[in-house]
Scaffold this active site. Structure first.
Site, PDB file in Angstrom:
ATOM      1  CE  LYS A  51     -48.578  28.522   8.100  1.00 32.60           C
ATOM      2  NZ  LYS A  51     -48.640  27.064   8.333  1.00 32.60           N
ATOM      3  NE  ARG A 149     -48.024  18.991   9.529  1.00 32.91           N
ATOM      4  CZ  ARG A 149     -48.432  20.055   8.823  1.00 32.91           C
ATOM      5  NH1 ARG A 149     -47.927  20.289   7.625  1.00 32.91           N
ATOM      6  NH2 ARG A 149     -49.340  20.867   9.313  1.00 32.91           N
ATOM      7  CE1 TYR A 281     -25.877  32.382 -17.372  1.00 33.25           C
ATOM      8  CE2 TYR A 281     -27.879  33.009 -16.187  1.00 33.25           C
ATOM      9  CZ  TYR A 281     -26.506  33.119 -16.385  1.00 33.25           C
ATOM     10  OH  TYR A 281     -25.775  33.966 -15.602  1.00 33.25           O
ATOM     11  CG  MET A 329     -29.734  34.977  -8.582  1.00 28.64           C
ATOM     12  SD  MET A 329     -28.102  34.819  -7.852  1.00 28.64           S
ATOM     13  CE  MET A 329     -27.816  33.060  -8.022  1.00 28.64           C
TER      14      MET A 329
END
Length: 388
Positions: A51, A149, A281, A329
């Protein structure tokens, strides 16, 4: 990260024409599967979990490798993941562990995917869909043994009567999921195992005989909880080379695997900064002396955890290089004062080995205050995958 021990200059990594990329070793994926097979033996089915794009290793390529190695079962989270594997030609049984939504059911059956059902109400609905197709459809039923769950918590009599009422469905597998498998400081895993075993035995007494019982993912395999293996195990993390550390008085680990993924990035810029210059930053780093700084063409949008700002390191030419300032980023700055030979276009290791040094996902997770699963799954799809 391992202690800094160098044995002469490390060979330069081959530069590739990508800003950032991961290298996935097919032989290591296969070797990890073999290691699991050697531990559980030939009588226990192995259903590797692929997955989340095989924990970002690439579900199609990983599944092909596993299928070639003899895997007869694969586990995904949702119908879309299973369909992608079928479209790529994967023929193994594919079990969908967390999806029986109304809008995915038809596609699931059309693509011969095996659903895990989590409520008794789903069984007659699957029976109706199978009746339309005039064929028997297998399914697995999840028991909520204590995770709280997904899974049924009904009385056994209700479970048995609902299963037996289905004319076109077959309860092929009964499963559960452990909440605290790595924690040997409490008894939750033993308690969950007991709950599951009681349900399975009561179902047998009521005339319901699922062919496969499965409870265990990587941790119960790696630490030898043989009573929880039953007829099938579901390794995920171990397929990719990781076993989380156990807590408490755990037995000796019996499974050894190695990471199959390395993550590299390209040097975009190199410059010299004077003492007192700030980096990034917020100016959260300020040079206390003249230094040489390289900027990498990868940042938190690629998956480098922002919490590695001023904390993490990468490997440059066989030496650790600290991350300076805030991870951006698309960019990350590193200190290459001790590696002045670094040039634009050179390759840096974010995760993996280089020379005598290595950084793995568990080490990154510890620094970033997260888990290794998150580190691996956080590597963005825009990072190129290379298979070796």
């Amino acid at each position: 990260m391992t202690g800094e021990i160098t044995f002469g200059p490390a060979p330069r990594l081959q530069a590739l024409p990508y800003r950032s990329w991961v290298e996935v070793s097919r032989p290591q994926i296969a070797a990890n599967f073999d290691a699991i097979r050697n531990v559980v033996g030939p009588d226990v089915e192995i259903m590797p979990v692929v997955k989340a794009d095989a924990y970002r290793h690439g579900a199609v390529e990983v599944s092909r490798t596993l299928e070639e190695r003899g895997a007869r079962w694969l586990a995904v989270s949702n119908a879309e993941e299973g369909i992608a594997l079928r479209d790529a030609g994967i023929r193994a049984r594919i079990v969908v562990m967390a999806d029986f939504l109304p809008f995915t059911r038809e596609a699931m059956l059309s693509y011969n995917l095996t659903p895990v059902l989590h409520s008794l109400e789903d069984i007659p609905e699957l029976d109706r869909l199978a009746c339309v197709r005039e064929r028997k459809v297998p399914f697995h039923l999840k028991i909520d043994s204590g995770m709280g769950r997904l899974g049924v918590r009904n009385q056994v009599a209700a479970i048995a009567s609902t299963v037996l009422a289905g004319r076109y469905v077959e309860l092929e597998g009964l499963m559960t999921h452990f909440a605290s498998a790595a924690n040997y400081q409490n008894k939750q895993t033993e308690e969950q195992t007991a709950v599951f075993n009681n349900v399975a035995a009561a179902l047998n007494a009521a005339g319901v005989y699922p062919r496969l019982l499965h409870l265990s993912s990587t941790i119960p395999i790696a630490y030898g909880r043989r009573q929880a293996w039953r007829g099938m195990v579901r390794p995920g993390h171990a397929i990719y080379g990781y076993v989380s550390p156990a807590r408490g008085h755990a037995p000796q680990r019996i499974l050894e695997v190695k990471p199959a993924l390395s993550w590299r990035a390209t040097v975009l810029s190199v410059k010299d900064l004077p003492a007192g210059a700030s980096v990034g930053y917020g100016a959260i780093f300020r040079a206390t002396e003249p230094m040489r700084v390289a900027v990498l063409a990868a940042g938190y949008a690629d998956g480098i955890p922002h919490r590695l700002s001023n904390r993490g390191s990468v490997i440059v030419n066989g030496k650790f290089a600290p991350i300076l300032g805030a991870v951006s980023m698309d960019l990350t700055s590193i200190d290459v004062t001790r590696s002045p030979e670094v040039n634009v276009g050179d390759t840096v290791t974010l995760l993996g080995s280089e020379g005598a040094l290595s950084i793995d996902a568990q080490e990154i997770a510890k620094l970033a205050g997260t888990i290794s699963y998150s580190v691996l799954c956080g590597i963005h799809a825009r990072v190129k995958r290379i298979y070796i």
